[in-house]
Design a protein around this motif. Structure first.
Motif, mmCIF file in Angstrom:
data_model
loop_
_atom_site.group_PDB
_atom_site.id
_atom_site.type_symbol
_atom_site.label_atom_id
_atom_site.label_comp_id
_atom_site.label_asym_id
_atom_site.label_seq_id
_atom_site.Cartn_x
_atom_site.Cartn_y
_atom_site.Cartn_z
ATOM 1 N N VAL A 148 22.228 -0.884 -17.215
ATOM 2 C CA VAL A 148 22.023 -1.682 -16.010
ATOM 3 C C VAL A 148 20.885 -1.083 -15.187
ATOM 4 C CG1 VAL A 148 23.104 -2.488 -13.870
ATOM 5 C CG2 VAL A 148 24.467 -2.299 -15.954
ATOM 6 N N ALA A 149 19.956 -1.921 -14.767
ATOM 7 C CA ALA A 149 18.851 -1.471 -13.912
ATOM 8 C C ALA A 149 19.366 -1.210 -12.501
ATOM 9 C CB ALA A 149 17.746 -2.513 -13.886
ATOM 10 N N CYS A 150 18.896 -0.114 -11.912
ATOM 11 C CA CYS A 150 19.252 0.271 -10.544
ATOM 12 C C CYS A 150 17.959 0.378 -9.741
ATOM 13 C CB CYS A 150 19.963 1.619 -10.537
ATOM 14 S SG CYS A 150 21.405 1.702 -11.602
ATOM 15 N N ASN A 151 17.925 -0.237 -8.580
ATOM 16 C CA ASN A 151 16.711 -0.290 -7.763
ATOM 17 C C ASN A 151 16.830 0.567 -6.517
ATOM 18 O OD1 ASN A 151 15.040 -2.518 -9.043
ATOM 19 N ND2 ASN A 151 17.052 -3.481 -8.865
ATOM 20 N N GLY A 152 15.705 1.109 -6.113
ATOM 21 C CA GLY A 152 15.598 1.839 -4.865
ATOM 22 C C GLY A 152 14.180 1.692 -4.354
ATOM 23 N N MET A 153 13.859 2.412 -3.292
ATOM 24 C CA MET A 153 12.556 2.256 -2.669
ATOM 25 C C MET A 153 11.988 3.618 -2.280
ATOM 26 S SD MET A 153 11.519 -0.225 0.531
ATOM 27 C CE MET A 153 12.715 0.480 1.637
ATOM 28 N N VAL A 154 10.664 3.711 -2.325
ATOM 29 C CA VAL A 154 9.935 4.874 -1.819
ATOM 30 C C VAL A 154 8.965 4.350 -0.768
ATOM 31 C CG1 VAL A 154 8.319 6.737 -2.350
ATOM 32 C CG2 VAL A 154 10.057 6.076 -4.034
ATOM 33 N N VAL A 155 9.005 4.937 0.416
ATOM 34 C CA VAL A 155 8.050 4.612 1.470
ATOM 35 C C VAL A 155 7.287 5.893 1.756
ATOM 36 C CG1 VAL A 155 7.732 3.783 3.826
ATOM 37 C CG2 VAL A 155 9.619 2.895 2.445
ATOM 38 N N ASP A 186 0.810 -1.224 0.000
ATOM 39 C CA ASP A 186 0.000 0.000 0.000
ATOM 40 C C ASP A 186 0.841 1.271 0.000
ATOM 41 O OD1 ASP A 186 -2.360 -1.409 -0.094
ATOM 42 O OD2 ASP A 186 -2.750 -1.255 2.063
ATOM 43 N N ASN A 187 1.913 1.302 0.746
ATOM 44 C CA ASN A 187 2.691 2.520 0.914
ATOM 45 C C ASN A 187 4.157 2.374 0.528
ATOM 46 O OD1 ASN A 187 0.282 2.560 2.705
ATOM 47 N ND2 ASN A 187 0.994 4.629 3.079
ATOM 48 N N THR A 188 4.503 1.288 -0.136
ATOM 49 C CA THR A 188 5.892 1.025 -0.485
ATOM 50 C C THR A 188 6.007 0.769 -1.982
ATOM 51 O OG1 THR A 188 6.162 -0.003 1.684
ATOM 52 C CG2 THR A 188 7.927 -0.338 0.103
ATOM 53 N N PHE A 189 7.008 1.416 -2.599
ATOM 54 C CA PHE A 189 7.200 1.337 -4.039
ATOM 55 C C PHE A 189 8.662 1.066 -4.359
ATOM 56 C CE2 PHE A 189 3.794 4.115 -2.910
ATOM 57 C CZ PHE A 189 2.775 3.803 -3.791
ATOM 58 N N ASN A 190 8.911 0.321 -5.425
ATOM 59 C CA ASN A 190 10.246 0.089 -5.954
ATOM 60 C C ASN A 190 10.455 1.074 -7.099
ATOM 61 O OD1 ASN A 190 12.702 -1.248 -6.505
ATOM 62 N ND2 ASN A 190 11.718 -2.539 -8.025
ATOM 63 N N HIS A 191 11.558 1.834 -7.060
ATOM 64 C CA HIS A 191 11.875 2.675 -8.218
ATOM 65 C C HIS A 191 13.062 2.062 -8.949
ATOM 66 C CE1 HIS A 191 15.426 4.918 -6.631
ATOM 67 N NE2 HIS A 191 14.777 4.986 -5.476
ATOM 68 N N ILE A 192 12.939 2.017 -10.256
ATOM 69 C CA ILE A 192 13.950 1.394 -11.109
ATOM 70 C C ILE A 192 14.383 2.433 -12.139
ATOM 71 C CG2 ILE A 192 14.455 -0.498 -12.700
ATOM 72 C CD1 ILE A 192 11.860 -1.837 -11.389
ATOM 73 N N SER A 193 15.672 2.701 -12.170
ATOM 74 C CA SER A 193 16.236 3.619 -13.157
ATOM 75 C C SER A 193 17.418 2.902 -13.811
ATOM 76 C CB SER A 193 16.661 4.926 -12.480
ATOM 77 O OG SER A 193 17.463 4.653 -11.349
ATOM 78 N N TYR A 194 18.097 3.575 -14.714
ATOM 79 C CA TYR A 194 19.093 2.867 -15.519
ATOM 80 C C TYR A 194 20.404 3.619 -15.569
ATOM 81 C CZ TYR A 194 14.818 0.535 -16.670
ATOM 82 O OH TYR A 194 13.635 -0.135 -16.556
ATOM 83 N N LEU A 195 21.482 2.859 -15.451
ATOM 84 C CA LEU A 195 22.841 3.390 -15.509
ATOM 85 C C LEU A 195 23.520 2.790 -16.726
ATOM 86 C CD1 LEU A 195 25.184 4.955 -14.125
ATOM 87 C CD2 LEU A 195 25.692 2.846 -12.884
ATOM 88 N N GLU A 196 24.045 3.637 -17.593
ATOM 89 C CA GLU A 196 24.763 3.171 -18.779
ATOM 90 C C GLU A 196 26.223 2.938 -18.395
ATOM 91 O OE1 GLU A 196 24.828 1.648 -22.335
ATOM 92 O OE2 GLU A 196 23.016 2.712 -21.727
ATOM 93 N N THR A 197 26.682 1.690 -18.533
ATOM 94 C CA THR A 197 28.052 1.348 -18.159
ATOM 95 C C THR A 197 28.835 0.900 -19.392
ATOM 96 O OG1 THR A 197 27.617 -1.000 -17.716
ATOM 97 C CG2 THR A 197 27.241 0.553 -15.900
#
Length: 123
Positions: free
Chosen positions: A59-66, A42-53
């Motif tokens: 490459v996918a990079c993961n983080g979180m939003v609460v 309900d209140n937690t989200f995964n954010h996925i962005s990309y890093l060019e190596t």
């Protein structure tokens, strides 16, 4: 040192949920060429962005939003300021939350590369 960081993150996230849970209404997950956001609970989200190596390509990079009660904490930034700005805007516009803190879990670009966007907003 890592155990202290883990304890701090756990306490911060636990505190978000200790004041009651206001379910955030969201029509669908967010998806652009540079950023994806997926609901985990309900209140937690995964954010996925990309890093060019050079070595591995994109490459996918993961983080979180609460998010809870109009406030949000972001764990790990996207790898650049533009993607971080996009994430902050999504939290403000879609979740109707103010980003109160950003927590970096380590020192690589996939975690802190977009930190300047947060600093520019005094987060």
């Amino acid at each position: 040192m890592n155990s202290i960081r883990s304890i701090v993150i756990f306490l911060m996230l636990s505190g978000c949920f200790s004041f009651g849970c206001n379910t955030i209404k969201l029509a669908e997950n967010y998806n652009s060429q540079t950023l994806k956001v997926e609901r985990l609970s309900d209140n937690t989200f995964n954010h996925i962005s990309y890093l060019e190596t050079d070595t591995y390509g994109k490459v996918a990079c993961n983080g979180m939003v609460v998010a809870n009660n109009g406030e949000a904490i972001i764990v790990d930034t996207p790898p650049d300021d533009a993607s971080s700005e996009e994430l902050i805007n999504w939290v403000e516009q879609e979740l109707k939350c103010e980003v109160k803190a950003v927590v970096g879990t380590h020192f690589h670009d996939d975690c802190l590369g977009g930190l300047e966007a947060f600093h520019n907003r005094n987060i």
